[in-house]
Design a protein around this motif. Structure first.
Motif, PDB file in Angstrom:
ATOM      1  N   SER A   1       7.988  91.498   8.427  1.00 53.33           N
ATOM      2  CA  SER A   1       9.311  90.955   8.108  1.00 53.33           C
ATOM      3  C   SER A   1       9.271  89.557   7.516  1.00 53.33           C
ATOM      4  O   SER A   1      10.249  89.106   6.918  1.00 53.33           O
ATOM      5  CB  SER A   1      10.166  90.932   9.375  1.00 53.33           C
ATOM      6  OG  SER A   1       9.613  90.030  10.335  1.00 53.33           O
ATOM      7  N   GLY A   2       8.160  88.847   7.702  1.00 51.31           N
ATOM      8  CA  GLY A   2       8.079  87.465   7.250  1.00 51.31           C
ATOM      9  C   GLY A   2       8.685  86.476   8.219  1.00 51.31           C
ATOM     10  O   GLY A   2       8.715  85.273   7.941  1.00 51.31           O
ATOM     11  N   ALA A   3       9.174  86.950   9.370  1.00 54.90           N
ATOM     12  CA  ALA A   3       9.816  86.071  10.346  1.00 54.90           C
ATOM     13  C   ALA A   3       8.786  85.173  11.023  1.00 54.90           C
ATOM     14  O   ALA A   3       7.627  85.554  11.216  1.00 54.90           O
ATOM     15  CB  ALA A   3      10.550  86.907  11.392  1.00 54.90           C
ATOM     16  N   LEU A   4       9.236  83.973  11.393  1.00 56.19           N
ATOM     17  CA  LEU A   4       8.386  83.005  12.072  1.00 56.19           C
ATOM     18  C   LEU A   4       8.772  82.902  13.536  1.00 56.19           C
ATOM     19  O   LEU A   4       9.948  82.977  13.890  1.00 56.19           O
ATOM     20  CB  LEU A   4       8.503  81.628  11.418  1.00 56.19           C
ATOM     21  CG  LEU A   4       8.174  81.518   9.929  1.00 56.19           C
ATOM     22  CD1 LEU A   4       8.371  80.086   9.456  1.00 56.19           C
ATOM     23  CD2 LEU A   4       6.758  81.988   9.645  1.00 56.19           C
ATOM     24  N   GLU A   5       7.764  82.692  14.379  1.00 58.63           N
ATOM     25  CA  GLU A   5       7.989  82.520  15.811  1.00 58.63           C
ATOM     26  C   GLU A   5       7.028  81.460  16.330  1.00 58.63           C
ATOM     27  O   GLU A   5       5.826  81.513  16.044  1.00 58.63           O
ATOM     28  CB  GLU A   5       7.748  83.836  16.553  1.00 58.63           C
ATOM     29  CG  GLU A   5       7.845  83.711  18.065  1.00 58.63           C
ATOM     30  CD  GLU A   5       7.321  84.933  18.796  1.00 58.63           C
ATOM     31  OE1 GLU A   5       7.439  84.979  20.035  1.00 58.63           O
ATOM     32  OE2 GLU A   5       6.765  85.836  18.128  1.00 58.63           O
ATOM     33  N   VAL A   6       7.542  80.497  17.072  1.00 57.94           N
ATOM     34  CA  VAL A   6       6.695  79.487  17.693  1.00 57.94           C
ATOM     35  C   VAL A   6       6.171  80.049  19.009  1.00 57.94           C
ATOM     36  O   VAL A   6       6.943  80.319  19.931  1.00 57.94           O
ATOM     37  CB  VAL A   6       7.465  78.176  17.937  1.00 57.94           C
ATOM     38  CG1 VAL A   6       6.605  77.186  18.719  1.00 57.94           C
ATOM     39  CG2 VAL A   6       7.896  77.557  16.614  1.00 57.94           C
ATOM     40  N   VAL A   7       4.863  80.241  19.103  1.00 54.65           N
ATOM     41  CA  VAL A   7       4.262  80.802  20.317  1.00 54.65           C
ATOM     42  C   VAL A   7       3.597  79.725  21.169  1.00 54.65           C
ATOM     43  O   VAL A   7       3.187  79.996  22.296  1.00 54.65           O
ATOM     44  CB  VAL A   7       3.240  81.904  19.962  1.00 54.65           C
ATOM     45  CG1 VAL A   7       3.936  83.075  19.296  1.00 54.65           C
ATOM     46  CG2 VAL A   7       2.137  81.369  19.064  1.00 54.65           C
ATOM     47  N   GLY A   8       3.481  78.523  20.626  1.00 52.93           N
ATOM     48  CA  GLY A   8       2.965  77.386  21.385  1.00 52.93           C
ATOM     49  C   GLY A   8       3.699  76.142  20.938  1.00 52.93           C
ATOM     50  O   GLY A   8       3.534  75.706  19.792  1.00 52.93           O
ATOM     51  N   ASP A   9       4.518  75.563  21.823  1.00 50.92           N
ATOM     52  CA  ASP A   9       5.393  74.466  21.405  1.00 50.92           C
ATOM     53  C   ASP A   9       4.614  73.224  21.007  1.00 50.92           C
ATOM     54  O   ASP A   9       4.998  72.521  20.080  1.00 50.92           O
ATOM     55  CB  ASP A   9       6.374  74.121  22.524  1.00 50.92           C
ATOM     56  CG  ASP A   9       7.370  73.054  22.097  1.00 50.92           C
ATOM     57  OD1 ASP A   9       8.090  73.280  21.110  1.00 50.92           O
ATOM     58  OD2 ASP A   9       7.415  71.989  22.746  1.00 50.92           O
ATOM     59  N   ASP A  10       3.506  72.936  21.692  1.00 45.87           N
ATOM     60  CA  ASP A  10       2.713  71.756  21.342  1.00 45.87           C
ATOM     61  C   ASP A  10       1.287  71.943  21.847  1.00 45.87           C
ATOM     62  O   ASP A  10       1.037  71.938  23.054  1.00 45.87           O
ATOM     63  CB  ASP A  10       3.322  70.492  21.946  1.00 45.87           C
ATOM     64  CG  ASP A  10       2.728  69.215  21.348  1.00 45.87           C
ATOM     65  OD1 ASP A  10       1.774  69.319  20.547  1.00 45.87           O
ATOM     66  OD2 ASP A  10       3.221  68.121  21.676  1.00 45.87           O
ATOM     67  N   LEU A  11       0.354  72.115  20.908  1.00 44.17           N
ATOM     68  CA  LEU A  11      -1.055  72.264  21.267  1.00 44.17           C
ATOM     69  C   LEU A  11      -1.726  70.917  21.507  1.00 44.17           C
ATOM     70  O   LEU A  11      -2.861  70.871  21.978  1.00 44.17           O
ATOM     71  CB  LEU A  11      -1.806  73.007  20.154  1.00 44.17           C
ATOM     72  CG  LEU A  11      -1.336  74.428  19.825  1.00 44.17           C
ATOM     73  CD1 LEU A  11      -2.216  75.024  18.733  1.00 44.17           C
ATOM     74  CD2 LEU A  11      -1.344  75.308  21.060  1.00 44.17           C
ATOM     75  N   HIS A  12      -1.070  69.825  21.124  1.00 42.02           N
ATOM     76  CA  HIS A  12      -1.633  68.475  21.247  1.00 42.02           C
ATOM     77  C   HIS A  12      -2.908  68.320  20.419  1.00 42.02           C
ATOM     78  O   HIS A  12      -3.846  67.627  20.822  1.00 42.02           O
ATOM     79  CB  HIS A  12      -1.913  68.128  22.711  1.00 42.02           C
ATOM     80  CG  HIS A  12      -0.699  68.203  23.588  1.00 42.02           C
ATOM     81  ND1 HIS A  12       0.300  67.259  23.568  1.00 42.02           N
ATOM     82  CD2 HIS A  12      -0.319  69.136  24.502  1.00 42.02           C
ATOM     83  CE1 HIS A  12       1.243  67.589  24.429  1.00 42.02           C
ATOM     84  NE2 HIS A  12       0.897  68.725  25.007  1.00 42.02           N
ATOM     85  N   GLY A  13      -2.927  68.957  19.264  1.00 43.48           N
ATOM     86  CA  GLY A  13      -4.070  68.835  18.374  1.00 43.48           C
ATOM     87  C   GLY A  13      -3.984  69.853  17.255  1.00 43.48           C
ATOM     88  O   GLY A  13      -3.165  70.773  17.291  1.00 43.48           O
ATOM     89  N   PRO A  14      -4.835  69.708  16.231  1.00 42.37           N
ATOM     90  CA  PRO A  14      -4.805  70.642  15.100  1.00 42.37           C
ATOM     91  C   PRO A  14      -5.383  72.001  15.456  1.00 42.37           C
ATOM     92  O   PRO A  14      -6.062  72.174  16.467  1.00 42.37           O
ATOM     93  CB  PRO A  14      -5.656  69.932  14.045  1.00 42.37           C
ATOM     94  CG  PRO A  14      -6.566  69.047  14.827  1.00 42.37           C
ATOM     95  CD  PRO A  14      -5.799  68.623  16.039  1.00 42.37           C
ATOM     96  N   GLY A  15      -5.115  72.978  14.586  1.00 41.10           N
ATOM     97  CA  GLY A  15      -5.488  74.356  14.865  1.00 41.10           C
ATOM     98  C   GLY A  15      -6.923  74.686  14.528  1.00 41.10           C
ATOM     99  O   GLY A  15      -7.660  73.903  13.928  1.00 41.10           O
ATOM    100  N   GLY A  16      -7.319  75.905  14.921  1.00 41.26           N
ATOM    101  CA  GLY A  16      -8.667  76.403  14.668  1.00 41.26           C
ATOM    102  C   GLY A  16      -8.638  77.845  14.205  1.00 41.26           C
ATOM    103  O   GLY A  16      -8.463  78.126  13.035  1.00 41.26           O
ATOM    104  N   GLY A  17      -8.770  78.795  15.138  1.00 40.02           N
ATOM    105  CA  GLY A  17      -8.768  80.199  14.758  1.00 40.02           C
ATOM    106  C   GLY A  17      -8.709  81.107  15.967  1.00 40.02           C
ATOM    107  O   GLY A  17      -8.755  80.662  17.120  1.00 40.02           O
ATOM    108  N   LEU A  18      -8.607  82.411  15.702  1.00 38.20           N
ATOM    109  CA  LEU A  18      -8.523  83.417  16.755  1.00 38.20           C
ATOM    110  C   LEU A  18      -9.909  83.892  17.179  1.00 38.20           C
ATOM    111  O   LEU A  18     -10.872  83.840  16.402  1.00 38.20           O
ATOM    112  CB  LEU A  18      -7.720  84.622  16.266  1.00 38.20           C
ATOM    113  CG  LEU A  18      -6.210  84.441  16.077  1.00 38.20           C
ATOM    114  CD1 LEU A  18      -5.631  85.661  15.376  1.00 38.20           C
ATOM    115  CD2 LEU A  18      -5.515  84.209  17.411  1.00 38.20           C
ATOM    116  N   THR A  19      -9.993  84.371  18.408  1.00 40.85           N
ATOM    117  CA  THR A  19     -11.187  85.081  18.839  1.00 40.85           C
ATOM    118  C   THR A  19     -11.199  86.455  18.163  1.00 40.85           C
ATOM    119  O   THR A  19     -10.157  86.937  17.708  1.00 40.85           O
ATOM    120  CB  THR A  19     -11.195  85.244  20.367  1.00 40.85           C
ATOM    121  OG1 THR A  19      -9.961  85.859  20.780  1.00 40.85           O
ATOM    122  CG2 THR A  19     -11.339  83.891  21.050  1.00 40.85           C
ATOM    123  N   PRO A  20     -12.357  87.116  18.060  1.00 45.45           N
ATOM    124  CA  PRO A  20     -12.420  88.401  17.344  1.00 45.45           C
ATOM    125  C   PRO A  20     -11.455  89.459  17.874  1.00 45.45           C
ATOM    126  O   PRO A  20     -10.971  90.298  17.101  1.00 45.45           O
ATOM    127  CB  PRO A  20     -13.878  88.832  17.535  1.00 45.45           C
ATOM    128  CG  PRO A  20     -14.624  87.552  17.702  1.00 45.45           C
ATOM    129  CD  PRO A  20     -13.697  86.654  18.460  1.00 45.45           C
TER     130      PRO A  20
END
Length: 633
Positions: free
Chosen positions: A352-371
């Protein structure tokens, strides 16, 4: 001024800032009790993601440096998000802004901290000088110590003429701001060509100017024997010689045009995601499937109330990662919070292209998912350190994979396809490098073999090979390292700059800099013989000064015209930061009475009532040091 819980960190920062302040003051043309006053520094325990110096403008000067930062925007600058390293940049501003002589020094003595004549110089000079010393005083780290920063400039100016407008902070075209990017290389060129002393001669003349906002061009002419306009013309000629128009080499092709800021991710089976923006196009998310068809094409900025993101930007995006079923794309966005920035983990539904915030504040930049797609690995700030953390997407619980260590910052962590190791960029006060971490224990493993110099933007090809960008012949190129034989291969020969490489083992796609924008380019995966890391053409940055006094002296000798200019002068003349613990003279809890009753600004006033009477009086302004209370009388 610091939070009580940050005492140890505050002492580490104070040691570096004290070193930088003393070093810069050695160059200052005006030295007295006013210019050498103890700096006032506030360490705000907030994700401010910026730092600044408030000049003496109807109040005491004060520097604000946060205890931690949660953005990796500065990672390519060869600049760790360390309060002490950042504070060194701010200390240059602090010293320069206190330079006041002649009549201005008289007014400061009589009337207090009303103003500084240094505000008559435009922001480009202040920031250019600060970036220059940010690199020179700290062993070559910083913006003028990385080919990334130079690559942005080189691509932007190739085939074009610059003028004074390129130095202005309102010019939107130069990436990272003309008053930083273009100005820092202009100041570096002035120091290299005419000697460093003359930068401070300009500051000295400004300190004694009767009308500080006027006649700035004449002050440059008095110091350099040439007007500022003429100096810019000579700088433009040097840029034209150094950065000619270059074409893509054979074997490199453009896939598509992107914007001036961009973030890119590609999976092994060919799914792609780009977050970018252009001067006249807001931040946009575009996702393509393995066949190249557009799945999502939407603006991230929304207008109506209830919007998911308040202030999205391509520069604030990090950690793009597809779910294993290709139904979702996760990314971290540095977004506006109620008061300060938040690192929001966002999930984009690819149906759908919809956005959802699943973590309000990680307190740092992102990385990636586990396999398996159940955990999101990211950087998490804790004071002057970034550790590696993992968020369980089902329970929303967070655990440390590798706990923070003071002065060390892990960012852009990526889990290997087999889930056993995490590849991250590690930065500290000496620069950046690649690091491998055991995903289960958090222990540091032997790192991949890489070229000398800063290394950025790494990702996995498969469980044994990684792709990243590093310096070669003064430009950031794509390299491949094999973890099994501890050797690396250069994969590209881009004209100016490469970033965000991704590979499936057959081709490598990456961001390629062209003009003031990015393009998505592609080359074949290298099949040649790898390079033994012990055999390299030359150090990427040339030779550093091996020893240095505790307070470096001015470099007043201009470099010969025929001397090769393959690095910035700030980097070539850099001295190692001699940081030693500062003695603590006092350490008491802050009181809101601190300086409250001392007038910071004072002066007379005269009111003429009519032709026969007038009232003469005095006024004063003041407040406590941290601004809890302000008063006027």
């Amino acid at each position: 001024y610091y939070p009580e819980a940050r005492e140890t960190q505050a002492k580490r920062m104070a040691a570096r800032v004290a070193y930088c302040t003393r070093a810069v003051r050695e160059h200052a043309p005006v030295r007295d009790a006013w210019t050498d006053q103890k700096p006032r520094i506030v360490m705000a325990d907030l994700p401010f993601n910026n730092a600044y110096v408030s000049p003496p403008w109807f109040s005491e000067p004060i520097s604000v440096v946060p205890t931690h930062n949660t953005t990796d925007i500065f990672a390519p600058f060869h600049l760790p998000p360390d309060p002490g390293v950042i504070g060194c940049h701010e200390s240059v501003h602090y010293v320069q802004l206190l330079q006041a002589g002649g009549i201005h020094r008289f007014f400061t003595t009589v009337f207090g901290s009303g103003y500084t004549p240094q505000l008559g110089l435009e922001p480009w000079f202040h920031e250019g000088v600060a970036v220059y010393y940010e690199t020179k005083l700290q062993g070559g780290i910083g913006r003028l110590g990385t080919p990334y920063y130079e690559g942005i400039l080189a691509a932007g100016v190739a085939g074009r003429k610059i003028n004074g407008g390129w130095l202005h902070y309102l010019n939107r075209e130069p990436t990272h701001g003309g008053h930083y990017l273009v100005a820092s290389f202009f100041v570096d060129w002035l120091a290299r060509t005419h000697g460093e002393r003359k930068l401070w001669d300009v500051v000295g003349r400004q300190a004694n100017a009767v009308l500080p906002p006027f006649g700035v061009n004449g002050r440059f002419e008095a110091v350099y024997g040439k007007s500022l306009s003429t100096l810019l013309e000579e700088f433009d000629a040097e840029l034209t010689r150094r950065y000619p128009v270059r074409q893509r080499p054979v074997g490199q092709r453009m896939v598509r045009q992107l914007g001036s800021d961009a973030r890119y991710h590609r999976t092994a089976d060919g799914w792609e995601a780009v977050i970018d923006r252009a001067l006249d196009r807001p931040t946009t998310l575009v996702v393509r499937n393995a066949a190249g068809a557009v799945v999502v094409d939407r603006l991230l900025a929304e207008i109506l109330p209830g919007r998911v993101l308040l202030h999205p930007s391509a520069a604030g995006a990090s950690g793009l990662a597809f779910s294993p079923d290709r139904r979702s794309l996760y990314f971290t966005m540095l977004d506006a919070g109620p008061l300060f920035s938040k690192s929001r983990l966002v999930r984009a539904d690819l149906g759908s292209g919809a956005l959802e915030v699943v973590g309000d504040d990680l307190h740092g930049p992102g990385g990636g998912l586990t396999p398996d797609g159940t955990h999101y690995v990211f950087s998490r700030a804790q004071g002057d350190a970034w550790g590696i953390a993992s968020l369980d997407l089902r329970s929303k619980s967070v655990r440390w994979v590798r706990r923070p260590e003071p002065g060390i910052y892990y960012h852009a962590p990526r889990v290997s396809p087999d889930g056993a190791r995490i590849l991250a960029v590690r930065s500290d006060a000496t620069g950046t490098a690649l690091s491998l971490v055991d995903a289960a224990s958090g222990n540091v493993l032997p790192p991949p073999a890489v070229p000398s110099g800063p290394v950025l933007e790494a990702s996995w090809v498969d469980a044994d090979r990684v792709v990243y960008v590093a310096g070669a012949q003064g430009r950031m190129q794509v390299f491949v390292s094999d973890l099994r034989d501890a050797r690396f291969r250069q994969a590209t020969h881009v004209p100016f700059l490469a970033l965000h490489p991704q590979s499936d083992g057959r081709v490598i796609r990456f961001l390629h800099r062209e003009g003031w924008s990015w393009t998505l380019d592609e080359v074949a995966f290298p099949s040649g013989e790898p390079v033994d890391p012990r055999i390299q053409e030359r150090p990427m940055f040339g030779t550093m000064v091996a020893t240095a006094p505790s307070v470096p002296k001015l470099v007043v000798r201009p470099v010969r015209k025929d001397e090769p200019w393959d690095v910035s002068f700030a980097r070539r003349s850099a001295v190692g930061a001699r940081v030693a613990e500062e003695p603590v003279l006092s350490d008491e809890p802050y009181s809101q009475l601190d300086g409250l009753l001392v007038p910071q600004v004072r002066g007379p006033w005269l009111v003429v009532r009519d032709a026969y009477s007038a009232v003469l009086g005095g006024s004063a302004l003041g407040g406590d040091r941290l601004g809890y209370h302000r008063w006027a009388a």
